[in-house]
Structure formats: C-alpha cells, structure tokens
Design an enzyme around this catalytic site. Structure first.
Site, short mmCIF file in Angstrom:
data_model
loop_
_atom_site.label_atom_id
_atom_site.label_comp_id
_atom_site.label_asym_id
_atom_site.label_seq_id
_atom_site.Cartn_x
_atom_site.Cartn_y
_atom_site.Cartn_z
N HIS A 222 1.02 -1.06 0.02
CA HIS A 222 0.43 0.07 -0.19
C HIS A 222 0.47 1.11 -0.40
O HIS A 222 0.26 2.45 -0.15
CB HIS A 222 -0.89 -0.35 1.14
CG HIS A 222 -2.13 -0.80 1.62
ND1 HIS A 222 -1.92 -2.59 1.36
CD2 HIS A 222 -3.49 -1.00 0.21
CE1 HIS A 222 -2.95 -2.92 1.05
NE2 HIS A 222 -3.25 -2.36 0.22
N GLY A 223 2.01 1.34 0.47
CA GLY A 223 2.63 2.32 0.10
C GLY A 223 4.38 1.95 1.35
O GLY A 223 4.36 1.32 1.87
#
Lengths: 375, 309
Positions: A222-223
């Site tokens: 997700h990051g």
C-alpha cells in the site's frame, strides 16, 4: 518522491507519474501472475499478442483491480462473446450499486473523516470513534464501489472478472475478514508468497514467519509508510492465534446462513471483529504512527459519552450506511448488493433504482479521488 | 441487445427529461453574468471607466457614486485571466473607454479561477459570455453545480421569488449592512482561504502567468490609450492580522515593481485605509453598501484628481 529523494534522485511530479503511472501495483501483479503461472506450467504462454496486452490493460480493472489471473481472464479474450441480456442487466445493477457506494457512502463519509483526522487533538472521544467507523465505510464504499463498477462494466462486455469483496464487514473473525476483503490481492499473496513459503503446513515458527511476511508485504504494497507496515503487522497479530489454533477456517460459511437474523454469539463475534478492523484502519488512515496512537488514545477518554459534532452530516452518513448494510445483508449470499432485485416486482424495482439515482444526484459527497488509485 | 438498449433508454428518459428541464429553468434565472454580458453588448461603446476584478470590487465599488459612464464588470472570484478575456472580447467596442480600474489584492497574483475551488464559476463565462472551455461541465448549469444547490436556486427564483442581487451598473447588492457577519471569524477564515503556498510549483506557475496577463492588460491599455489604475481594496484589521507576511510582502513587491517598470500605471493602495471602520464592512474583507459608497466616492475623487494632473 521522498523515497527517491532519499536515494539522491530528485524527480519532478510529472516524471514520477511516467515512471509510476496510476494502477502500476495492480497490473504489475497481474503480469507477474501470468509469468509465474507459465513457470509453474499452469497455463501455456499465449501467442496472441493482442489478447496478452488486453489482459494486462483491460480497461475496467486497469487502475484499481480486481487483480485478475491469466487463468481466468486470458481465455475469455480467445472465446467469442455473445451479448447476454441477463448478464448485462446484472452488470448495470452492479455499476449502479458501485456508484452509490462511492459517490454517496464514501464521499459523504470522507467529508466527516477528513475534518476529524485533520484535527484529532481537538475532537471528543465519541467524534473520533465515529470518524473511525465512517472511515471503515469510506474505504469500503470507495474500493468495493470501484470493484463493483469494474466488474459490472466488464459484464456488459461479456467478461467475468473475479470477485474482490464478499461483504467483509459481516465477518466473524479476522481470518474470515481477509477471505472477504480485497480478495484478488489476498489470494495473490496466498498463492504466490504464502503457499510457496510452506503456508501453515510447516513448523509453528515458520507459520508465524509466513503469516508476518504475508501481512507485512501486504502493508508495504500500500505504500512506503510505516503506518501501512504497522497496519499489516497488527492484522498479522490478530490472524496468528487463529492459524496457530487451527481455527482460521472456522467461519467459511455465510453469517446467519438460512436465517434472517444472526445469533447472539454471531453478533458478538461480528462486533469484536468489526472493532478490531476499525482499530487497524486508524493506522491505515493516519499520516504517521504517532498520529494514529494519539487518535486511538483520544478515543479512550471520558468524552466518550459526549454527542459527536456535525449532527447533519452524521445523520446523512448513518442513514446511507444503514441502507447499505440492509441491502448487503439481504444479498449476503450473492455477488453484490442489488443482485436479488430481479425478484422484486417491477414497479418497486424501478422506484428503488430511481431512488438510488436520486440519492447519487442529490447527496453526492464532495468529489474525492478513489483511495486505491494511489497504490 | 435491442431489448437491453430499449430498456436503458426508457429508464434514462425521465432522468434526461428532468435534467433538460432543470437546465432550462436554471438558464432562465437572471444572473449578474448574463446581465453584464447583455449590458456590455449594448453599451460598451459608451463606457468610460471600467471596473474589473473579484468580489472585493464587485461588492465594494458602486458606479452610481462614481463618474458618469462607469460600469462594474467584476464578479466573484474573477481572476486576471477572465478580466483580460472580457477586455479582449469587447476590444473593438470600447470606443470611449479612458480608465480601467483593476484590483490587485492579497491573493490576486496566485489566483486562477479555473484551478481553484471556485472553478465551477467558469461555466458562467462559458454560458453567458460565450467563452470557450475544454471541460464539458462548463457548458451546463446542471452539470457544474450539485443538484441540491440547483434545486434551491430554482425554488428561490420560481417559488420564493428571490431578489436580483446586482445593480444596473453591475455592483453586487447582496452584502448588506443589516446582514453583516462576524468580523473576527471571517477575518480568520478569509485569510486562511486566501493564503497560498506561494513557493509551490503550481502557484509559481500561476504567478508567472498572471504577471504575463497583467502585462497584456497594460499593452491593451497602451494600444487603446486607456489609463490603467491598479488598486488594493480596503480590508478590516481582523483579516490583515491573519495574513501571511511573506505572501503579503510578495504581493506588494509585485505591484511596486510593476508600477516602477511602467510609469504610465497608477497604483492606489486602500488596503489598510483607516477611513474604513467596522460599520463599512460586511465581513472582514468585503465592504457593505455603506463602505461601498464611501470607497466609490473616494476612488472617484482620486481618479478625478489624476485626470486633472
């Protein structure tokens, strides 16, 4: 950009958009699954270059999934497709439901959530809790809404995409939640990381290792932010006892199967699971771990019994969430929230459709970019 | 397939009919943009003094208290780009135009109507001034504002009978002293709304573009022998106290540099003019009708003095 800057590479925003175009993590995984499945001899490499590129860049699901498998989608490009009336009508229903979830539920909840998450220190405990609950519905409405639109659009063209959400907020434990949330990514990690590492058919130490790897990788996907890693780690901790005790597949059926209402035990299990998921979402939504801790600490104080601020918006969000929950509860054995509408008398059915359209037009929240477009 | 398309059309038909009806009803509601376009179409050859700019001049300058043949063609959030577009649209008609009053306020150098939160107003220039846009929404009242607001507008006009909120000479009449807002609160919110990160790439680009537009406006004035007067509108101290000093200094620096470079441009600064008191303001950065009269007379006097020089 910050990650590149740390490595001494200073990029302009538009350069980064070329290097990392929207949806890159979705179609990279899709292309990877194709290569791995060929390596594993699950599928034959395609000689049809158009079919291959159409598979990698199929427009309905290009930017935010579902992450398709070559075994499911690629053969559909070879076959001749005929227009299927029932499929197209159901596709339209799913698109309508997806639009409702995104524009009405997610975008309205976002207004409240953004206000509260921007200034958590000044909010009462009840406001913080409510905003966390609304964020749970914002992210669900946003992401599953997109998936519904993508799947519905594909159905209009005669394609069947894999399911991405299976009413995750009706889960009775965390394992069930992960079988129902972002299914295309979860099963990807299961098939290409967890099982190759041995899954849960290895020693307990390795099961613990494998569980943490899959959840931390999921968080990292997700990051590059510690908040996502902590979110992944938190879910790993919740999942671990179930897998170690062999109870991770205890709830494979649907809640309240063959009944209208759930039992008290099911309600209790559902409530606990939902609260744990919400706690995880606070880490997911916060900008830093410190902010998430402050937020969670803020929920646990004496202002819990104060009336939350923003009455009008709360009532609006609450009513729409209630409608979402009722429709999805009635369709919990189906593919989406409006699947059983064909069983309703035409007059009521059309009135309902127009009400949904009217709700979309009248109560559209402030336009927000799809959350998962950033991944 | 035929059955499917037929059903889709049948289901969509009531929605399309409703949308067209709403669009029609909305376009019939009198508004300041349509009025100003109509006025300029008919009278631009008579106008001698033209007021441009955003809400500060729309509500703050009442041509009724200025020289004859003054017209206020400013509008809420009208940025320099749209000021220039109005000028060029009527460039061949402004036969008697001698003076242009162009406000440069705290936010003006970094303001772009099409890029900000007020970008829905672009449709007014497209629909009522006949300007072009690349966005489909800008060609429709129905698509550019949410349905709830549009229905309220229809109700206000057709049922409640809402009053027209602009004068014959283009001044905005809505900011009345009887409805004045809290000056402390509005000082904070307006300052916050108008403060930008002036060092961001986007804002620096907008700044450069606006400076180029300002030069184009000056060239236009020089070509047509028109006097360009830059002004900074009066504000209340609760607004000024909350502004970013960096942005404020940059705004003044921009104006002073521009005026230094171009001796034919006059700058009148009313930003912290002590003649304007609490009673003159509708909110912390907009004058009410009392303040507008005072400001218009003062401005007219200054322009008159300049003309006598």
């Amino acid at each position: 950009m910050e990650a590149f800057a740390a490595a001494g590479i200073h990029l302009q925003t538009h350069t980064l958009k070329i290097i990392l175009p929207v949806g890159v993590s979705f179609y990279t995984f899709q292309a990877l699954s194709y290569s791995i499945d060929i390596y594993r001899k699950k599928i034959e490499p395609t000689r049809d270059i158009i079919a291959f590129f159409a598979f990698v860049s199929f427009f309905p699901q290009l930017v935010a999934g579902p992450i398709e498998r070559a075994t499911n989608l690629l053969p559909q490009f070879y076959a001749r497709r005929n227009f299927d009336y029932a499929k197209a009508v159901d596709g339209m229903r799913q698109i309508l439901w997806g639009l409702f979830k995104k524009i009405v539920i997610a975008d309205n909840c976002a207004v409240y959530v953004n206000q509260v998450f921007d200034t958590p220190q000044t909010q009462s405990s009840s406001t913080l809790l409510l905003a966390a609950i609304f964020f749970a519905f914002q992210i669900y409405g946003d992401f599953s809404g997109y998936s519904d639109i993508a799947i519905g659009t594909a159905r209009l063209f005669g394609f069947n995409l894999m399911r991405n959400f299976n009413f995750p907020y009706f889960s009775r434990d965390i394992a069930e939640f992960w079988r129902r949330w972002h299914i295309s990514l979860t099963t990807w990690f299961r098939d290409y990381i967890y099982i190759p590492l041995g899954g849960n058919r290895v020693s307990k130490a390795k099961v613990i290792r494998n569980t943490f790897i899959i959840f931390l990788v999921s968080g990292f996907w997700h990051g590059a932010n510690w908040t996502f890693i902590v979110w992944g780690g938190f879910h790993a901790l919740l999942f671990l006892p179930l897998v170690l005790l062999g109870k991770n597949r205890k709830n494979t059926n649907t809640i309240a199967e063959n009944r209208i209402f759930p039992t008290i035990t099911e309600c209790f299990q559902w409530g606990i699971t939902f609260l744990l998921v919400i706690a995880g979402w606070v880490f997911f939504r916060a900008k830093t771990i410190g902010e998430a801790v402050v937020y969670l600490a803020g929920i646990c104080n004496t202002s819990f019994f104060e009336i939350p601020t923003g009455k009008k918006l709360i009532i609006r969000c609450f009513l729409f969430i209630l409608l979402l929950l009722i429709m999805e509860w009635l369709n919990r054995n189906k593919q989406h929230g409006l699947e059983q509408m064909d069983k309703v008398k035409p007059i009521f059915r059309y009135v309902f459709y127009y009400m949904i359209v009217l709700a979309i037009l009248l109560f559209a929240g402030k336009e927000q970019v799809f959350i998962y477009f950033q991944f | 397939m035929k059955k499917f398309l037929k059903k889709i059309i049948l289901i969509s038909l009531p929605i399309i009919v409703a949308a067209i009806s709403i669009e029609y009803l909305l376009r019939q509601i009198p508004n300041e943009y349509a009025y100003k376009r109509h006025y300029l179409d008919k009278n631009s050859n008579k106008i001698e003094t033209l007021i441009l700019g955003s809400s500060h001049s729309f509500f703050g300058i009442n041509p009724a208290f200025m020289m004859e043949n003054t017209f206020n063609s400013s509008n809420v959030s009208q940025s320099l780009k749209y000021d220039f577009k109005i000028l060029t649209k009527y460039q061949n008609n402004f036969k008697n135009l001698t003076t242009i009053v162009l406000p440069i306020d705290y936010f003006s150098p970094w303001q772009d109507l099409a890029a900000g939160s007020e970008n829905w107003r672009v449709k007014n220039y497209v629909l009522y001034y006949g300007m072009k846009s690349f966005k489909l929404n800008d060609y429709s009242e129905f698509l550019s504002i949410d349905l709830q607001k549009n229905l309220t507008r229809i109700k206000d006009h057709y049922i409640t009978g809402g009053a027209i909120s602009y004068s014959d000479l283009g001044w905005g009449t809505a900011y009345n002293s009887s409805k004045s807002l809290d000056l402390i609160k509005t000082g904070q919110t307006a300052a916050q709304r108008h403060t930008n990160d002036i060092f961001s790439k986007e804002n620096q680009e907008t700044y450069t573009k606006n400076l180029a537009i300002l030069n184009s406006i000056l060239n236009f004035c020089n070509q047509h022998n028109i006097k360009l007067i830059l002004i900074t509108s009066p504000t209340y101290n609760t607004y000024r106290e909350n502004l970013s000093k960096i942005q404020l200094n940059k705004m003044f620096e921009t104006i002073y540099n521009f005026v230094d470079e171009h001796k034919d441009v006059t700058y009148l600064n009313y930003f912290a003019d002590t003649d304007f008191t609490e009673q003159d303001f509708y909110d912390a950065d907009h004058l009410n009708e009392i303040g507008a009269e005072k400001f218009s007379r003062k401005l007219a006097h200054s322009i008159d003095s300049l003309n006598k020089l």
